[in-house]
Design a protein around this motif. Structure first.
Motif, PDB file in Angstrom:
ATOM      1  N   ARG A   1     -14.822  32.294  -4.650  1.00  0.00           N
ATOM      2  CA  ARG A   1     -15.484  32.944  -3.519  1.00  0.00           C
ATOM      3  C   ARG A   1     -15.609  34.447  -3.747  1.00  0.00           C
ATOM      4  NH1 ARG A   1     -11.759  33.950   1.371  1.00  0.00           N
ATOM      5  NH2 ARG A   1     -10.971  35.270  -0.313  1.00  0.00           N
ATOM      6  N   ASP A   2     -14.527  35.075  -4.210  1.00  0.00           N
ATOM      7  CA  ASP A   2     -14.553  36.509  -4.466  1.00  0.00           C
ATOM      8  C   ASP A   2     -15.533  36.851  -5.592  1.00  0.00           C
ATOM      9  OD1 ASP A   2     -12.628  36.701  -2.511  1.00  0.00           O
ATOM     10  OD2 ASP A   2     -10.946  36.868  -3.916  1.00  0.00           O
ATOM     11  N   TYR A   3     -15.574  35.966  -6.599  1.00  0.00           N
ATOM     12  CA  TYR A   3     -16.500  36.210  -7.718  1.00  0.00           C
ATOM     13  C   TYR A   3     -17.951  36.162  -7.241  1.00  0.00           C
ATOM     14  CZ  TYR A   3     -19.073  35.253 -12.037  1.00  0.00           C
ATOM     15  OH  TYR A   3     -19.983  35.281 -13.080  1.00  0.00           O
ATOM     16  N   TYR A   4     -18.305  35.130  -6.472  1.00  0.00           N
ATOM     17  CA  TYR A   4     -19.678  35.016  -5.983  1.00  0.00           C
ATOM     18  C   TYR A   4     -19.994  36.112  -4.962  1.00  0.00           C
ATOM     19  CZ  TYR A   4     -19.734  30.413  -8.202  1.00  0.00           C
ATOM     20  OH  TYR A   4     -19.674  29.385  -9.120  1.00  0.00           O
ATOM     21  N   ARG A   5     -19.030  36.500  -4.173  1.00  0.00           N
ATOM     22  CA  ARG A   5     -19.251  37.573  -3.209  1.00  0.00           C
ATOM     23  C   ARG A   5     -19.596  38.888  -3.916  1.00  0.00           C
ATOM     24  NH1 ARG A   5     -14.278  38.497   0.518  1.00  0.00           N
ATOM     25  NH2 ARG A   5     -15.067  36.609   1.524  1.00  0.00           N
ATOM     26  N   GLU A   6     -18.894  39.163  -5.002  1.00  0.00           N
ATOM     27  CA  GLU A   6     -19.166  40.389  -5.760  1.00  0.00           C
ATOM     28  C   GLU A   6     -20.576  40.360  -6.356  1.00  0.00           C
ATOM     29  OE1 GLU A   6     -17.232  43.023  -9.426  1.00  0.00           O
ATOM     30  OE2 GLU A   6     -16.309  41.152  -8.781  1.00  0.00           O
ATOM     31  N   ILE A   7     -20.981  39.184  -6.851  1.00  0.00           N
ATOM     32  CA  ILE A   7     -22.330  39.076  -7.425  1.00  0.00           C
ATOM     33  C   ILE A   7     -23.389  39.311  -6.353  1.00  0.00           C
ATOM     34  CG2 ILE A   7     -23.981  37.445  -8.431  1.00  0.00           C
ATOM     35  CD1 ILE A   7     -21.703  36.220  -9.995  1.00  0.00           C
ATOM     36  N   VAL A   8     -23.176  38.728  -5.168  1.00  0.00           N
ATOM     37  CA  VAL A   8     -24.150  38.892  -4.085  1.00  0.00           C
ATOM     38  C   VAL A   8     -24.225  40.349  -3.645  1.00  0.00           C
ATOM     39  CG1 VAL A   8     -24.655  38.287  -1.693  1.00  0.00           C
ATOM     40  CG2 VAL A   8     -23.963  36.505  -3.304  1.00  0.00           C
ATOM     41  N   ASN A   9     -23.078  41.022  -3.557  1.00  0.00           N
ATOM     42  CA  ASN A   9     -23.067  42.414  -3.115  1.00  0.00           C
ATOM     43  C   ASN A   9     -23.695  43.345  -4.153  1.00  0.00           C
ATOM     44  OD1 ASN A   9     -21.801  41.650  -0.745  1.00  0.00           O
ATOM     45  ND2 ASN A   9     -19.741  42.074  -1.532  1.00  0.00           N
ATOM     46  N   ARG A  10     -23.421  43.097  -5.424  1.00  0.00           N
ATOM     47  CA  ARG A  10     -23.947  43.972  -6.484  1.00  0.00           C
ATOM     48  C   ARG A  10     -25.361  43.588  -6.905  1.00  0.00           C
ATOM     49  NH1 ARG A  10     -19.761  46.636  -9.707  1.00  0.00           N
ATOM     50  NH2 ARG A  10     -21.287  46.538 -11.391  1.00  0.00           N
ATOM     51  N   ARG A  11     -25.715  42.327  -6.656  1.00  0.00           N
ATOM     52  CA  ARG A  11     -27.026  41.798  -7.038  1.00  0.00           C
ATOM     53  C   ARG A  11     -27.257  41.903  -8.541  1.00  0.00           C
ATOM     54  NH1 ARG A  11     -30.608  40.885  -2.868  1.00  0.00           N
ATOM     55  NH2 ARG A  11     -29.761  41.425  -0.805  1.00  0.00           N
ATOM     56  N   GLU A  12     -26.190  41.662  -9.264  1.00  0.00           N
ATOM     57  CA  GLU A  12     -26.281  41.695 -10.720  1.00  0.00           C
ATOM     58  C   GLU A  12     -25.101  40.922 -11.300  1.00  0.00           C
ATOM     59  OE1 GLU A  12     -26.112  45.840 -11.610  1.00  0.00           O
ATOM     60  OE2 GLU A  12     -23.927  45.920 -11.465  1.00  0.00           O
ATOM     61  N   ILE A  13     -25.270  40.504 -12.540  1.00  0.00           N
ATOM     62  CA  ILE A  13     -24.208  39.822 -13.269  1.00  0.00           C
ATOM     63  C   ILE A  13     -23.888  40.650 -14.500  1.00  0.00           C
ATOM     64  CG2 ILE A  13     -23.556  37.744 -14.534  1.00  0.00           C
ATOM     65  CD1 ILE A  13     -25.392  36.147 -12.786  1.00  0.00           C
ATOM     66  N   VAL A  14     -22.607  40.860 -14.722  1.00  0.00           N
ATOM     67  CA  VAL A  14     -22.163  41.632 -15.878  1.00  0.00           C
ATOM     68  C   VAL A  14     -21.548  40.661 -16.879  1.00  0.00           C
ATOM     69  CG1 VAL A  14     -20.660  43.470 -16.701  1.00  0.00           C
ATOM     70  CG2 VAL A  14     -21.728  43.643 -14.433  1.00  0.00           C
ATOM     71  N   LYS A  15     -22.066  40.669 -18.119  1.00  0.00           N
ATOM     72  CA  LYS A  15     -21.557  39.817 -19.180  1.00  0.00           C
ATOM     73  C   LYS A  15     -21.068  40.695 -20.331  1.00  0.00           C
ATOM     74  CE  LYS A  15     -24.393  35.727 -18.238  1.00  0.00           C
ATOM     75  NZ  LYS A  15     -25.342  34.742 -18.823  1.00  0.00           N
ATOM     76  N   ILE A  16     -19.998  40.241 -20.971  1.00  0.00           N
ATOM     77  CA  ILE A  16     -19.427  40.955 -22.107  1.00  0.00           C
ATOM     78  C   ILE A  16     -19.592  40.093 -23.344  1.00  0.00           C
ATOM     79  CG2 ILE A  16     -17.386  42.105 -23.030  1.00  0.00           C
ATOM     80  CD1 ILE A  16     -18.396  43.332 -20.460  1.00  0.00           C
ATOM     81  N   LYS A  17     -20.258  40.661 -24.354  1.00  0.00           N
ATOM     82  CA  LYS A  17     -20.430  39.931 -25.603  1.00  0.00           C
ATOM     83  C   LYS A  17     -19.131  39.938 -26.412  1.00  0.00           C
ATOM     84  CE  LYS A  17     -25.381  40.516 -26.361  1.00  0.00           C
ATOM     85  NZ  LYS A  17     -26.419  40.980 -27.319  1.00  0.00           N
TER      86      LYS A  17
ATOM     87  N   ALA B   1     -25.352  30.808  -1.594  1.00  0.00           N
ATOM     88  CA  ALA B   1     -25.082  29.414  -1.252  1.00  0.00           C
ATOM     89  C   ALA B   1     -23.797  28.928  -1.943  1.00  0.00           C
ATOM     90  CB  ALA B   1     -26.263  28.545  -1.657  1.00  0.00           C
ATOM     91  N   LYS B   2     -23.589  29.338  -3.192  1.00  0.00           N
ATOM     92  CA  LYS B   2     -22.348  28.971  -3.893  1.00  0.00           C
ATOM     93  C   LYS B   2     -21.124  29.568  -3.194  1.00  0.00           C
ATOM     94  CE  LYS B   2     -24.350  28.353  -8.494  1.00  0.00           C
ATOM     95  NZ  LYS B   2     -24.336  28.816  -9.912  1.00  0.00           N
ATOM     96  N   LYS B   3     -21.274  30.805  -2.721  1.00  0.00           N
ATOM     97  CA  LYS B   3     -20.161  31.451  -2.013  1.00  0.00           C
ATOM     98  C   LYS B   3     -19.831  30.699  -0.728  1.00  0.00           C
ATOM     99  CE  LYS B   3     -20.901  35.170   0.411  1.00  0.00           C
ATOM    100  NZ  LYS B   3     -20.370  34.825   1.755  1.00  0.00           N
ATOM    101  N   LEU B   4     -20.872  30.298   0.003  1.00  0.00           N
ATOM    102  CA  LEU B   4     -20.639  29.538   1.227  1.00  0.00           C
ATOM    103  C   LEU B   4     -19.969  28.194   0.935  1.00  0.00           C
ATOM    104  CD1 LEU B   4     -23.976  30.238   3.138  1.00  0.00           C
ATOM    105  CD2 LEU B   4     -21.719  31.212   3.598  1.00  0.00           C
ATOM    106  N   MET B   5     -20.340  27.561  -0.168  1.00  0.00           N
ATOM    107  CA  MET B   5     -19.722  26.302  -0.554  1.00  0.00           C
ATOM    108  C   MET B   5     -18.238  26.487  -0.852  1.00  0.00           C
ATOM    109  SD  MET B   5     -19.863  23.082  -1.029  1.00  0.00           S
ATOM    110  CE  MET B   5     -21.635  22.786  -0.959  1.00  0.00           C
ATOM    111  N   GLU B   6     -17.895  27.564  -1.556  1.00  0.00           N
ATOM    112  CA  GLU B   6     -16.485  27.843  -1.866  1.00  0.00           C
ATOM    113  C   GLU B   6     -15.698  28.149  -0.600  1.00  0.00           C
ATOM    114  OE1 GLU B   6     -14.980  27.409  -4.666  1.00  0.00           O
ATOM    115  OE2 GLU B   6     -16.844  26.800  -5.645  1.00  0.00           O
TER     116      GLU B   6
ATOM    117  N   MET C   1     -11.622  26.304   3.162  1.00  0.00           N
ATOM    118  CA  MET C   1     -11.175  25.921   4.496  1.00  0.00           C
ATOM    119  C   MET C   1     -10.559  24.522   4.478  1.00  0.00           C
ATOM    120  SD  MET C   1     -13.420  25.712   7.997  1.00  0.00           S
ATOM    121  CE  MET C   1     -13.933  27.421   7.771  1.00  0.00           C
ATOM    122  N   GLN C   2     -11.189  23.596   3.743  1.00  0.00           N
ATOM    123  CA  GLN C   2     -10.663  22.238   3.642  1.00  0.00           C
ATOM    124  C   GLN C   2      -9.324  22.227   2.913  1.00  0.00           C
ATOM    125  OE1 GLN C   2     -11.829  19.368   5.025  1.00  0.00           O
ATOM    126  NE2 GLN C   2      -9.928  18.454   4.252  1.00  0.00           N
TER     127      GLN C   2
END
Length: 254
Positions: free
Chosen positions: A65-81, A101-106, A111-112
């Motif tokens: 959830r935290d990972y997807y939240r950060e992506i949504v807030n930054r609107r970018e993905i950081v990858k390291i080669k 949508a992935k964040k909402l699923m997590e 909650m479950q």
């Protein structure tokens, strides 16, 4: 033209006959095993495993959830080669909605998992409580017995001091040498009238009241005086007559 079938898919499992690729004998065996009641130890172990699994799922879903939240807030993905180069990929609005949508699923899975954790924790605590209930009861009984033994004489003195002033004390004394039930009833009636505080204390501590009853009933019993046994008269010792020697008798004759 008939459709060819794969012989491997229709092969029996462990020599058992199958119908449409289903091993009904194995299913019946699993179903029968699932109906065997579990012991208390097995139920506790199962509850611990479930609780541990739920806690592990909570950590996993929180990280995602935290990972997807950060992506949504930054609107970018950081990858390291592998060589250490850092690549930033800007996301389109459609991509952002996908990660949202992935964040909402997590969050839903989280909650479950928390609900399962609370349920399994309650089950574990209940099973542990059932296991230690007998031990706690034995410990409480032992403490109550020791308290009654230690405080019984002092409490009996307090009870005797207050019931002596009541007009029914004579009945209590007379009932002391009778049945215990009658003595208990009379003493309790007097306590209710003269000392509600002592009555409440002994009502909360039944073992202490039993000890007080034993002490007071022994104290109030009349002392039976036994007549001393008549000792047989001692026989008077007869003084043996002095025997005269034959020589003395002869001398007397001369």
């Amino acid at each position: 033209m008939e459709k060819e079938t794969d012989n491997k898919n229709n092969a029996p499992v462990n020599g058992a006959d199958t119908t449409n690729g289903t091993d009904y004998a194995a299913i019946r065996k699993i179903s029968a095993m699932s109906k065997i009641p579990l012991s208390a130890a097995q139920r506790r172990d199962r509850a611990r495993r479930r609780l541990k699994g739920a806690e592990s799922r909570i950590e996993t879903h929180e990280d995602r959830r935290d990972y997807y939240r950060e992506i949504v807030n930054r609107r970018e993905i950081v990858k390291i080669k592998r060589n250490g180069d850092r690549i930033v990929i800007q996301l389109s609005e459609l991509d952002v909605e996908e990660y949202r949508a992935k964040k909402l699923m997590e969050e839903a899975l989280l909650m479950q998992a928390k609900h399962d954790r609370d349920e399994y924790k309650q089950e574990r605590d209940s099973l542990l409580g059932m296991n230690t209930a007998g031990l706690r009861q034995s410990l409480q009984n032992g403490r109550a017995t020791e308290y009654a033994r230690r405080m019984g004489p002092k409490t009996a003195e307090k009870v005797l001091a207050v019931v002596k002033e009541n007009e029914a004390f004579g009945n209590l004394q007379r009932s002391a040498e009778g049945k215990r039930k009658e003595f208990r009833s009379i003493l309790w009636d007097i306590l209710v009238k003269v000392s509600p505080e002592l009555k409440e204390e002994l009502e909360d501590k039944p073992k202490l009241y039993t000890r007080v009853l034993d002490i007071l009933q022994d104290q109030l019993k009349p002392v039976k005086q036994e007549l001393p046994e008549q000792q047989p008269k001692s026989e008077e010792k007869k003084i043996p007559e002095k025997q005269t020697k034959p020589e003395d008798q002869e001398g007397g004759k001369k």
